[in-house]
Design a protein around this motif. Structure first.
Motif, PDB file in Angstrom:
ATOM      1  N   SER A  97       4.424  -7.518   0.748  1.00 20.44           N
ATOM      2  CA  SER A  97       4.300  -6.312   1.571  1.00 20.44           C
ATOM      3  C   SER A  97       5.614  -5.531   1.562  1.00 20.44           C
ATOM      4  O   SER A  97       5.618  -4.301   1.417  1.00 20.44           O
ATOM      5  N   ILE A 115       6.107  -3.869  -1.754  1.00 15.69           N
ATOM      6  CA  ILE A 115       5.296  -2.649  -1.849  1.00 15.69           C
ATOM      7  C   ILE A 115       6.001  -1.515  -1.106  1.00 15.69           C
ATOM      8  O   ILE A 115       6.125  -0.401  -1.622  1.00 15.69           O
ATOM      9  N   GLU A 121      -3.639 -10.971  -1.543  1.00 17.10           N
ATOM     10  CA  GLU A 121      -4.272  -9.753  -1.035  1.00 17.10           C
ATOM     11  C   GLU A 121      -3.454  -8.513  -1.398  1.00 17.10           C
ATOM     12  O   GLU A 121      -4.010  -7.471  -1.752  1.00 17.10           O
ATOM     13  N   MET A 122      -2.125  -8.656  -1.324  1.00 14.52           N
ATOM     14  CA  MET A 122      -1.259  -7.493  -1.555  1.00 14.52           C
ATOM     15  C   MET A 122      -1.143  -7.136  -3.035  1.00 14.52           C
ATOM     16  O   MET A 122      -0.821  -6.006  -3.385  1.00 14.52           O
ATOM     17  N   ILE A 127      -3.355  -4.478  -4.045  1.00 10.52           N
ATOM     18  CA  ILE A 127      -3.004  -3.179  -3.466  1.00 10.52           C
ATOM     19  C   ILE A 127      -1.808  -2.582  -4.203  1.00 10.52           C
ATOM     20  O   ILE A 127      -1.755  -1.383  -4.463  1.00 10.52           O
ATOM     21  N   ILE A 138      -3.184  -0.832  -7.359  1.00 14.30           N
ATOM     22  CA  ILE A 138      -3.931   0.423  -7.179  1.00 14.30           C
ATOM     23  C   ILE A 138      -2.980   1.529  -6.720  1.00 14.30           C
ATOM     24  O   ILE A 138      -3.172   2.696  -7.020  1.00 14.30           O
ATOM     25  N   LEU A 139      -1.898   1.139  -6.012  1.00 19.06           N
ATOM     26  CA  LEU A 139      -0.901   2.137  -5.594  1.00 19.06           C
ATOM     27  C   LEU A 139       0.036   2.504  -6.741  1.00 19.06           C
ATOM     28  O   LEU A 139       0.851   3.399  -6.603  1.00 19.06           O
ATOM     29  N   ARG A 140      -0.047   1.758  -7.847  1.00 14.13           N
ATOM     30  CA  ARG A 140       0.748   1.999  -9.058  1.00 14.13           C
ATOM     31  C   ARG A 140       2.251   1.887  -8.771  1.00 14.13           C
ATOM     32  O   ARG A 140       3.044   2.767  -9.122  1.00 14.13           O
ATOM     33  N   LEU A 141       2.620   0.762  -8.176  1.00 15.59           N
ATOM     34  CA  LEU A 141       4.021   0.531  -7.849  1.00 15.59           C
ATOM     35  C   LEU A 141       4.604  -0.518  -8.792  1.00 15.59           C
ATOM     36  O   LEU A 141       4.083  -1.630  -8.888  1.00 15.59           O
ATOM     37  N   LEU A 183       0.039   7.584   0.826  1.00 23.08           N
ATOM     38  CA  LEU A 183      -0.343   6.504  -0.095  1.00 23.08           C
ATOM     39  C   LEU A 183      -1.229   5.494   0.622  1.00 23.08           C
ATOM     40  O   LEU A 183      -0.903   5.074   1.736  1.00 23.08           O
ATOM     41  N   GLY A 184      -2.303   5.092  -0.024  1.00 26.38           N
ATOM     42  CA  GLY A 184      -3.121   4.032   0.561  1.00 26.38           C
ATOM     43  C   GLY A 184      -4.307   4.560   1.339  1.00 26.38           C
ATOM     44  O   GLY A 184      -4.703   3.982   2.346  1.00 26.38           O
TER      45      GLY A 184
END
Lengths: 102, 400, 319
Positions: B73, B76, B99-100, B103, B106-109, B217-218
């Protein structure tokens, strides 16, 4: 060669048009008018209004606009959901919630 | 510009525990935020990183989080703030942050994570296999497997450049085997800082939280967009493949070590090919040498890139083989083959001249994998091929 | 410098920030939502010069259906249980980029918003970690509507005793929630962070100044904000502000601050309004008998007295 049955789609946007990382522009919910949720309309009696601003402060949706020199606040009906907090909190009881005809 | 090679290279090699070497690579990459939670066998990497930060050798924020879930987290968050971000985990820690992972992609980080592979409980086991890596197969991250300490160092440096490539912008996992690679002292060449800086410029991106350009974002993706969002992510991941090879090639130009998505070893004219990932490939190559000396037509194909799967490169690498022995370091409970074999069998389904293929599962939870395993496997895959039986895993060395 | 001495521009009736809200209209919060009201006023107090992090929950879902967002400042949502950890990461990213000269050399508050479930239950560990790690620019806001409203009014550890929810329903042998509300601000205060406060949208200037103070103080801050939910509390949509006001006046939700360990009771309630005035308009308490209300009242008063004692005892900063 292609299948005969056409697939309908509820897609909002093409894959290639999606922004990188699904980012969203700030404040863009203004494009979504919540005014049509409303069943009751706030109606102001300007005679009684003391321009205290409680309607402006306590509106959950922030729909009240300061009318400045005219010294009253006016709800933006594009967004007003008709909750009635403004009428309930008005110390002068000068806002009436009037049921709207459908 | 080409780096010094040969003699001068070997002179530059130092004996270093691979975990420490990875931390040094992260330092060379000038990571800006490291958020991590200790778990065996990942600990030496993050211990050394916090030491580097404590000594001012690495200018970074080390965030000593209270769990792996918070580790990912925080990564991210840091990557979303535009910082070059690194973390490391293993096994249960990976599951806690799983889980993260979905994410982050999909956030492209472009977060880089060293995953020091360890078996998943239960029973609780701290030793090496690939069940952790396989559990997050579909999380949308680029995933590579290192074989040696040098490769782990080089992949770590390259990972930032791959992940941050504006045409990629995806998080990346460098897998390395727990203990059998992470805790070994190997000869490692640490590249020159100035050269790394030239190869890997500081991370700058517009894809971040920015007061001047305040993006959100998100967001929630409902049925009207979720399908398209997943498709876009799959296209991004599969589209990253040529760019990964390009970064490997650029790395070779500067540092003289050339990497490929799929490596082949003595596959010329090989009738039987072993397919491996990670550090057991070294043992397997020695076994291949011995079998070749004994006149057997045996070769090895090693997957360096696991996600996106190098479909064409793999097909080309195994073309012409009669028998394929695909090795898994994890099981799919309730399915006849392990994860790597399942995928490879699916890929070969469309081939006109499919090789016979058998899945061998070994080295679970730190079980030793000696050369004799590979010799046994080669014999077995030939036997099964000749008899036409295939499609069910063989658990090498299991006592039943 | 003591946190109490940290300067910030006060919000008064006269200096109330005009101009567009930092949270745009068009969001999908229910009619009369007290939570979105509290959120709107707090972000209005902060302006646009901060970064926001949301936990999954009502406020996140209703403000960010792709391709729209109500947030006008940089905003990120990752998951349910990790707003504090994400915010800590954002702060770490900002801090290092500032140190390296990649950002202007000034503090950027990072403000996390989560509900009571995302704070007191599933997010408690991440929050505790973030507070303990002392992220310099972190403000954490719990918007407490006393149940999991986003998933359909299930009980949380912040649900008050006696409230009927979909997983603590009142029934023939049950009075609804049978445990006492978790004291979340006390848990935050136990981390010895510089600033902990409770706030209510009915006391909007107090609330707006508290978030400004929280953002101005270096070091982590925790705000526990009362967020009436007409849908989940089964009350009329116009009652959000009134129920928030009655919660303070009945001592159910005392307004206080803990600044460097010093307790300040912001609203002394010497003559509380009868607890029934607060409970009765809410359908979630409809099944309670006068006897039940008396039992709850006793507890509410004891908790208030405990707080008053803390304010009396710890009238100076402790650290």
């Amino acid at each position: 060669m292609s299948a005969k049955t056409i697939v309908t789609t509820e897609a909002l946007m093409k894959v290639g048009d999606l922004p990188l990382g699904l980012t969203v522009q700030p404040g863009s919910t203004v494009d979504f008018k919540t005014g049509d949720w409303r069943s009751a309309l706030p109606v102001l009696d300007r005679e009684k209004c003391s321009y205290c601003g409680f309607c402006y402060v306590y509106c959950p949706d922030g729909v009240y606009q300061d009318m400045g020199p005219e010294k009253y606040y006016k709800p933006d009906l594009d967004y007003c959901k008709g909750c009635g907090v403004c009428a309930h909190e008005c110390p002068k009881k000068c806002i009436q919630m009037v049921i709207q005809e459908v | 510009m080409s780096a010094p090679k040969g003699k001068s290279d070997s002179a530059r090699a130092i004996g270093l525990e691979v975990s420490l070497a990875i931390a040094e690579a992260v330092k060379l990459a000038e990571a800006e935020v490291v958020a991590a939670y200790p778990i065996t066998p990942q600990t030496h990497i993050v211990e050394h990183l916090s030491e580097l930060v404590a000594n001012g050798e690495l200018t970074a924020e080390y965030v000593p989080v209270e769990s792996e879930q918070s580790a990912m987290s925080a990564c991210i968050g840091a990557a979303a703030a535009g910082a070059r971000t690194f973390t490391s985990t293993s096994s249960q820690g990976l599951l806690l942050m799983a889980e993260m992972l979905y994410i982050a992609s999909i956030l492209r980080l472009p977060i880089v994570m060293a995953m020091v592979n360890r078996a998943i409980s239960g029973p609780i086991n701290i030793w090496n296999d690939h069940s952790d890596a396989m559990s997050v197969r579909d999380c949308g991250w680029i995933q590579v497997f290192a074989e040696t300490g040098q490769e782990a160092v080089d992949l770590t440096i390259m990972s930032f450049r791959i992940a941050e490539d504006p045409g990629v912008l995806l998080p990346l996992i460098v897998n390395l085997d727990g203990f059998t690679l992470s805790h070994f002292i190997e000869p490692v060449i640490l590249p020159e800082a100035a050269e790394v800086r030239r190869f890997l410029p500081p991370y700058e991106t517009a894809h971040k939280l920015d007061i001047q350009n305040p993006l959100s974002l998100g967001a929630l993706g409902g049925p009207e967009i979720y399908t398209e969002a997943r498709r876009a992510l799959d296209l991004a991941l599969t589209g990253a493949k040529p760019r990964i090879q390009r970064v490997f090639d650029d790395f070779a130009k500067v540092f003289g070590r050339q990497y490929k998505l799929v490596e082949t070893y003595r596959t010329e004219g090989a009738e039987t090919i072993l397919v491996t990932m990670g550090s057991i490939s070294e043992t397997a190559m020695t076994a291949v040498d011995e079998m070749r000396e004994a006149g057997q037509k045996v070769g090895l194909v090693r997957l360096r890139l696991w996600r996106p799967f190098p479909v064409e490169e793999f097909r080309a690498a195994v073309a012409g083989a009669k028998n394929l022995a695909v090795i898994d370091r994890a099981m799919i409970l309730g399915f006849p083959e392990g994860p790597v074999a399942t995928e490879i069998r699916a890929l070969l389904y469309h081939e006109k001249n499919r090789p016979h293929m058998t899945n061998f599962i070994l080295g679970l939870g730190g079980r030793d994998v000696p050369r004799s395993h590979f010799k046994h496997i080669v014999e077995r895959v030939r036997e099964l091929g000749a008899s036409g039986r295939q499609g069910r895993y063989e658990l090498v060395g299991v006592l039943e | 410098m003591k946190s109490a001495e940290v300067q910030f521009e006060k919000v008064t009736a006269k200096t109330f920030p005009k101009g567009p809200d930092s949270l745009a209209p068009g969001h999908r919060a229910c009619q009369g939502c007290g939570e979105v009201l509290a959120l709107r006023l707090m972000v209005k107090a902060l302006g646009l010069d901060f970064m926001a992090v949301s936990a999954t929950g009502c406020m996140e879902v209703c403000t960010s259906p792709f391709p729209q967002s109500a947030w006008r400042m940089p905003w990120i949502h990752v998951a349910f249980e990790n707003a504090a950890a994400v915010a800590g990461g954002v702060d770490a990213g900002n801090v290092i980029r500032r140190r390296k000269g990649k950002m202007p050399d000034r503090r950027i508050p990072v403000v996390a918003f989560a509900g009571d479930g995302g704070t007191a239950d599933i997010g408690l560990q991440a929050l505790s970690g973030a507070l303990e790690r002392y992220h310099e620019n972190l403000v954490y806001v719990c918007l407490d509507n006393e149940a999991y409203m986003n998933t359909g009014i299930q009980r949380s550890s912040a649900t008050p005793f006696g409230a009927s929810t979909t997983t603590s329903p009142a029934g023939k042998v049950s009075k609804g929630q049978n445990t006492w509300k978790k004291n979340m601000p006390a848990i935050a205060a136990a981390h010895n962070i510089p600033y902990v406060a409770t706030a209510s949208p009915a006391y909007h200037l107090d609330m707006m100044n508290k978030i400004r103070r929280a953002a101005a103080i270096p070091g982590p801050a925790y705000l526990h904000v009362y967020a009436p939910c007409p849908t989940g509390w089964r009350m009329k949509s116009e009652l959000a502000v009134e129920s928030a006001r009655l919660a303070v006046k009945s001592r159910v939700f005392p307004l206080y601050e803990v600044i460097d360990g010093r307790y300040i009771l912001n609203q002394k309630v010497d003559e509380p309004v009868p607890l029934g005035d607060y409970l009765k308009p809410q359908g979630r308490f409809r099944h309670l008998s006068e006897q039940d209300i008396a039992l709850i009242s006793e507890r509410v008063n004891r908790e208030y007295e405990h707080l008053a004692k803390l304010a009396e005892t710890f009238s100076e900063p402790s650290f």
